[in-house]
Scaffold this motif. Structure first.
Motif, PDB file in Angstrom:
ATOM      1  N   THR A 139       0.826  -1.210   0.000  1.00 40.90           N
ATOM      2  CA  THR A 139       0.000   0.000   0.000  1.00 40.90           C
ATOM      3  C   THR A 139       0.857   1.254   0.000  1.00 40.90           C
ATOM      4  O   THR A 139       0.656   2.174  -0.800  1.00 40.90           O
ATOM      5  N   ILE A 140       1.830   1.294   0.896  1.00 40.57           N
ATOM      6  CA  ILE A 140       2.685   2.472   1.033  1.00 40.57           C
ATOM      7  C   ILE A 140       3.485   2.733  -0.240  1.00 40.57           C
ATOM      8  O   ILE A 140       3.713   3.884  -0.627  1.00 40.57           O
ATOM      9  N   GLU A 141       3.896   1.664  -0.894  1.00 43.56           N
ATOM     10  CA  GLU A 141       4.730   1.788  -2.092  1.00 43.56           C
ATOM     11  C   GLU A 141       3.917   1.933  -3.379  1.00 43.56           C
ATOM     12  O   GLU A 141       4.489   2.061  -4.461  1.00 43.56           O
ATOM     13  N   SER A 142       2.584   1.952  -3.253  1.00 48.15           N
ATOM     14  CA  SER A 142       1.731   2.088  -4.436  1.00 48.15           C
ATOM     15  C   SER A 142       1.332   3.529  -4.716  1.00 48.15           C
ATOM     16  O   SER A 142       0.637   3.795  -5.697  1.00 48.15           O
ATOM     17  N   VAL A 143       1.750   4.453  -3.857  1.00 53.06           N
ATOM     18  CA  VAL A 143       1.469   5.872  -4.096  1.00 53.06           C
ATOM     19  C   VAL A 143       2.778   6.614  -4.312  1.00 53.06           C
ATOM     20  O   VAL A 143       3.852   6.138  -3.944  1.00 53.06           O
ATOM     21  N   ASP A 144       2.685   7.804  -4.908  1.00 54.53           N
ATOM     22  CA  ASP A 144       3.893   8.560  -5.226  1.00 54.53           C
ATOM     23  C   ASP A 144       4.220   9.640  -4.204  1.00 54.53           C
ATOM     24  O   ASP A 144       5.167  10.402  -4.384  1.00 54.53           O
ATOM     25  N   GLY A 145       3.441   9.723  -3.128  1.00 53.53           N
ATOM     26  CA  GLY A 145       3.702  10.709  -2.094  1.00 53.53           C
ATOM     27  C   GLY A 145       3.153  12.082  -2.407  1.00 53.53           C
ATOM     28  O   GLY A 145       3.296  13.009  -1.610  1.00 53.53           O
ATOM     29  N   ALA A 146       2.507  12.218  -3.565  1.00 53.30           N
ATOM     30  CA  ALA A 146       1.938  13.508  -3.969  1.00 53.30           C
ATOM     31  C   ALA A 146       0.471  13.367  -4.341  1.00 53.30           C
ATOM     32  O   ALA A 146      -0.084  14.186  -5.061  1.00 53.30           O
ATOM     33  N   GLY A 191      -0.806  10.742  -6.020  1.00 56.16           N
ATOM     34  CA  GLY A 191      -0.993   9.945  -7.230  1.00 56.16           C
ATOM     35  C   GLY A 191      -0.497   8.519  -7.072  1.00 56.16           C
ATOM     36  O   GLY A 191      -0.142   8.074  -5.984  1.00 56.16           O
ATOM     37  N   ARG A 192      -0.448   7.823  -8.179  1.00 51.99           N
ATOM     38  CA  ARG A 192      -0.055   6.415  -8.192  1.00 51.99           C
ATOM     39  C   ARG A 192       1.439   6.289  -8.499  1.00 51.99           C
ATOM     40  O   ARG A 192       1.977   6.980  -9.374  1.00 51.99           O
ATOM     41  N   ALA A 193       2.112   5.404  -7.784  1.00 50.69           N
ATOM     42  CA  ALA A 193       3.536   5.168  -8.021  1.00 50.69           C
ATOM     43  C   ALA A 193       3.737   4.420  -9.342  1.00 50.69           C
ATOM     44  O   ALA A 193       2.894   3.619  -9.742  1.00 50.69           O
ATOM     45  N   PRO A 194       4.841   4.687 -10.035  1.00 52.39           N
ATOM     46  CA  PRO A 194       5.089   4.026 -11.325  1.00 52.39           C
ATOM     47  C   PRO A 194       5.111   2.504 -11.228  1.00 52.39           C
ATOM     48  O   PRO A 194       4.707   1.825 -12.175  1.00 52.39           O
ATOM     49  N   HIS A 195       5.592   1.961 -10.118  1.00 51.81           N
ATOM     50  CA  HIS A 195       5.726   0.511  -9.993  1.00 51.81           C
ATOM     51  C   HIS A 195       4.802  -0.034  -8.901  1.00 51.81           C
ATOM     52  O   HIS A 195       5.164  -0.926  -8.142  1.00 51.81           O
TER      53      HIS A 195
END
Length: 347
Positions: free
Chosen positions: A291-298, A300-304
């Motif tokens: 979950t934590i690694e699925s967002v980009d911190g802004a 949106g969605r993380a690239p990976h």
């Protein structure tokens, strides 16, 4: 003979599943995470002074692009150690000297403007900038000079003193990061201190205290990432500028922070201490990292991203706090570690 081999095999299998000792936990965290990340920051910072000098000499697009890349690499490397707020990073306020963020009152901008108005060439002398406020010594101050569209760094006369300051700041960042690395790795330094606890050690009396220090740094990282990067997205009343947003590095800072925290979590192997009836925590932590690694911190969605859907900032924030609670109140206790108050409690 056969029964001896069977017994030896069983003993080896049992030994392989035994959790690491507290000292082994610290050794792994140091060798696989802390020291490599500190060294990466030092190495990245060393590329800043020549990159700044090239921009100030030529002002070419190529030089500016190269400086942008070196700055981004240094910020990303710093994000991986920002939460190591003990030892050489804590001493003499080095963390703030490298990166005074958050800066809700705008100290960096105000104090940098004062220095620019002074046009004091003596600030370029070795060690002179180190006597100034931390606000003008590190990456945020350099970013302001790099992103000033009105007077960009370059060979023109209006930028002359700005270039003096930018080069002094870049050299100062190298000085401080080198001191941090040296403080960790020199004979009798902080690494040796953590690996040799005892009655004569002024900081760590036993291996458990060294291990607690490492786990607390993880908790600090999870707390500050949740409170400083995610909470402003959850609560619009909180007005806090994202880290290095002027350079478009907010997402890179988040990704580097989370990647480093995940690596540290794996290195300390707290889950190895779980009893069978607590094994559900392993599945919960895996889901939390996804979950934590699925967002980009802004927002949106993380690239990976590994989740099919995109978690909301609220869910990520809650998951981070859940991870913090699990580590502090369940995993650490299972490992025989007592985690006390940490510097971000109550923020």
């Amino acid at each position: 003979m056969l029964s001896f081999i069977v017994m030896l095999t069983l003993t080896t299998a049992v030994s392989a599943t035994e959790p690491p000792s507290h000292l082994a936990m610290v050794q792994t965290a140091l060798d696989k995470h802390i020291i490599p990340h500190i060294e990466a920051l030092k190495t990245a910072a060393e590329a800043l002074p020549p990159a700044v000098e090239a921009v100030c000499k030529t002002g070419s697009p190529e030089a500016r692009h190269a400086l942008d890349e070196k700055f981004a690499a240094t910020v990303t490397a710093y994000a991986g150690v920002d939460f190591l707020r003990f030892g050489p990073m804590l001493e003499k306020g080095r963390r703030e000297q490298i990166s005074l963020w958050p800066d809700p009152r705008g100290f960096v901008g105000r104090q940098l403007r004062m220095l620019l108005l002074s046009k004091d060439e003596k600030l370029a002398e070795p060690g002179a900038l180190a006597k100034q406020s931390a606000a003008v010594q590190g990456l945020p101050a350099l970013e302001l000079l790099m992103r000033d569209a009105d007077v960009p760094l370059g060979p023109t006369e209006p930028a002359q003193f700005r270039c003096v300051m930018a080069q002094a700041i870049a050299r100062n960042i190298v000085r401080v990061t080198s001191k941090v690395f040296e403080g960790w790795t020199k004979p009798g330094g902080w690494k040796d201190k953590m690996l040799n606890p005892g009655p004569d050690n002024d900081t760590y009396k036993n291996a458990s205290e060294s291990a607690v220090e490492v786990v607390k740094s993880f908790l600090v990282g999870m707390s500050q990432t949740a409170d400083l990067q995610l909470k402003p997205q959850v609560d619009p009343k909180i007005r806090l500028a994202p880290p290095y947003n002027k350079s478009g590095l907010q997402k890179q800072f988040y990704a580097a922070s989370i990647a480093s925290l995940h690596q540290l979590y794996d290195a300390v192997q707290l889950e190895a201490y779980l009893k069978p009836d607590m094994a559900w925590m392993k599945g919960w932590s895996q889901g939390t990292w996804r979950t934590i690694e699925s967002v980009d911190g802004a927002g949106g969605r993380a690239p990976h991203a590994k989740r099919a859907d995109t978690p909301t900032s609220r869910e990520v924030f809650d998951r981070m706090n859940g991870m913090r609670n699990i580590v502090a109140n369940r995993l650490s206790i299972a490992a025989g570690l007592t985690i006390g108050f940490n510097e971000l409690d109550g923020d």
